[in-house]
Write a protein that holds these residues in place. Structure first.
Motif, PDB file in Angstrom:
ATOM      1  N   SER A  21      -6.610  -5.700   1.560  1.00 27.34           N
ATOM      2  CA  SER A  21      -5.490  -4.996   2.212  1.00 27.34           C
ATOM      3  C   SER A  21      -5.926  -4.407   3.553  1.00 27.34           C
ATOM      4  O   SER A  21      -5.162  -4.426   4.520  1.00 27.34           O
ATOM      5  CB  SER A  21      -4.950  -3.898   1.294  1.00 27.34           C
ATOM      6  N   GLU A  22      -7.153  -3.902   3.617  1.00 23.48           N
ATOM      7  CA  GLU A  22      -7.676  -3.367   4.882  1.00 23.48           C
ATOM      8  C   GLU A  22      -7.709  -4.455   5.950  1.00 23.48           C
ATOM      9  O   GLU A  22      -7.309  -4.208   7.096  1.00 23.48           O
ATOM     10  CB  GLU A  22      -9.091  -2.828   4.680  1.00 23.48           C
TER      11      GLU A  22
ATOM     12  N   GLN B 142      -6.670   7.667  10.766  1.00 25.54           N
ATOM     13  CA  GLN B 142      -7.102   7.418   9.386  1.00 25.54           C
ATOM     14  C   GLN B 142      -5.961   7.556   8.386  1.00 25.54           C
ATOM     15  O   GLN B 142      -5.826   6.737   7.477  1.00 25.54           O
ATOM     16  CB  GLN B 142      -8.248   8.367   9.001  1.00 25.54           C
ATOM     17  N   ASN B 143      -5.137   8.589   8.528  1.00 24.46           N
ATOM     18  CA  ASN B 143      -4.022   8.766   7.595  1.00 24.46           C
ATOM     19  C   ASN B 143      -3.034   7.603   7.680  1.00 24.46           C
ATOM     20  O   ASN B 143      -2.533   7.130   6.658  1.00 24.46           O
ATOM     21  CB  ASN B 143      -3.292  10.086   7.856  1.00 24.46           C
ATOM     22  N   GLN B 144      -2.753   7.154   8.888  1.00 23.54           N
ATOM     23  CA  GLN B 144      -1.843   6.027   9.057  1.00 23.54           C
ATOM     24  C   GLN B 144      -2.444   4.771   8.425  1.00 23.54           C
ATOM     25  O   GLN B 144      -1.748   4.026   7.730  1.00 23.54           O
ATOM     26  CB  GLN B 144      -1.562   5.812  10.547  1.00 23.54           C
ATOM     27  N   PHE B 145      -3.721   4.559   8.656  1.00 23.08           N
ATOM     28  CA  PHE B 145      -4.408   3.410   8.068  1.00 23.08           C
ATOM     29  C   PHE B 145      -4.344   3.461   6.544  1.00 23.08           C
ATOM     30  O   PHE B 145      -3.980   2.477   5.885  1.00 23.08           O
ATOM     31  CB  PHE B 145      -5.865   3.379   8.547  1.00 23.08           C
ATOM     32  N   ASP B 146      -4.681   4.605   5.958  1.00 20.09           N
ATOM     33  CA  ASP B 146      -4.657   4.750   4.501  1.00 20.09           C
ATOM     34  C   ASP B 146      -3.265   4.479   3.931  1.00 20.09           C
ATOM     35  O   ASP B 146      -3.125   3.792   2.915  1.00 20.09           O
ATOM     36  CB  ASP B 146      -5.109   6.153   4.087  1.00 20.09           C
ATOM     37  N   ALA B 147      -2.240   5.018   4.583  1.00 21.83           N
ATOM     38  CA  ALA B 147      -0.859   4.813   4.118  1.00 21.83           C
ATOM     39  C   ALA B 147      -0.496   3.333   4.164  1.00 21.83           C
ATOM     40  O   ALA B 147       0.122   2.803   3.218  1.00 21.83           O
ATOM     41  CB  ALA B 147       0.115   5.625   4.972  1.00 21.83           C
ATOM     42  N   LEU B 148      -0.885   2.649   5.223  1.00 21.69           N
ATOM     43  CA  LEU B 148      -0.559   1.227   5.353  1.00 21.69           C
ATOM     44  C   LEU B 148      -1.350   0.367   4.373  1.00 21.69           C
ATOM     45  O   LEU B 148      -0.820  -0.607   3.836  1.00 21.69           O
ATOM     46  CB  LEU B 148      -0.769   0.763   6.791  1.00 21.69           C
TER      47      LEU B 148
END
Length: 144
Positions: free
Chosen positions: A61-62, A75-81
């Motif tokens: 997914s990453e 980082q928060n946007q990345f984690d959510a996506l």
């Protein structure tokens, strides 16, 4: 970028650990924390094995997020996506208005609405998905 422990915990919370193979609402054989690759009826896993599957699946997914998102994100946007892609799949993300809006302007408030469109399975609105999309959206727009 790599998914933070906060992102991993978000995924684990909504996927929930299941030691025995089961069919998810979409009709896909699933085990552990939402792992679907090669799962058959009767399969069993330990929590340690499920954690290993989760970490490997998160890497996939990453890669999707890193490949498809063209604008800088935090980082928060990345984690959510990553959580979103883990749940909905790469094809759905690749063709989504959510991705198009992010690639135009990652701070666009309309992105919140796009997360909320992904709460249906086979035409049925699932409360668990409503909650997950809300948490993902909140994480996406939270400050570090």
């Amino acid at each position: 970028m790599k998914t933070s422990e906060r992102g991993i915990e978000l995924i684990k919370k909504f996927e929930d650990f299941r030691s025995e193979a089961y069919k998810c609402p979409a009709g896909v054989w699933t085990i552990g924390y939402g792992h679907t690759g090669g799962v058959k009826p009767g399969d069993r896993v330990t929590e340690t094995e499920a954690e290993g599957f989760l970490r490997k699946d998160v890497e996939s997914s990453e890669k999707i997020v890193l490949t498809l998102v063209k604008k800088p994100i935090n980082q928060n946007q990345f984690d959510a996506l990553v959580s979103f892609v883990y749940n909905t799949g790469s094809g759905n993300f690749a063709g989504s208005t959510l991705l198009r809006k992010i690639n135009r302007n990652p701070q666009d408030e309309g992105i919140k609405k796009e997360f909320q469109k992904w709460v249906y399975v086979k035409g049925v609105k699932l409360p668990g998905l409503v909650s997950r999309r809300e948490k993902e959206s909140n994480l996406y727009f939270s400050q570090l």
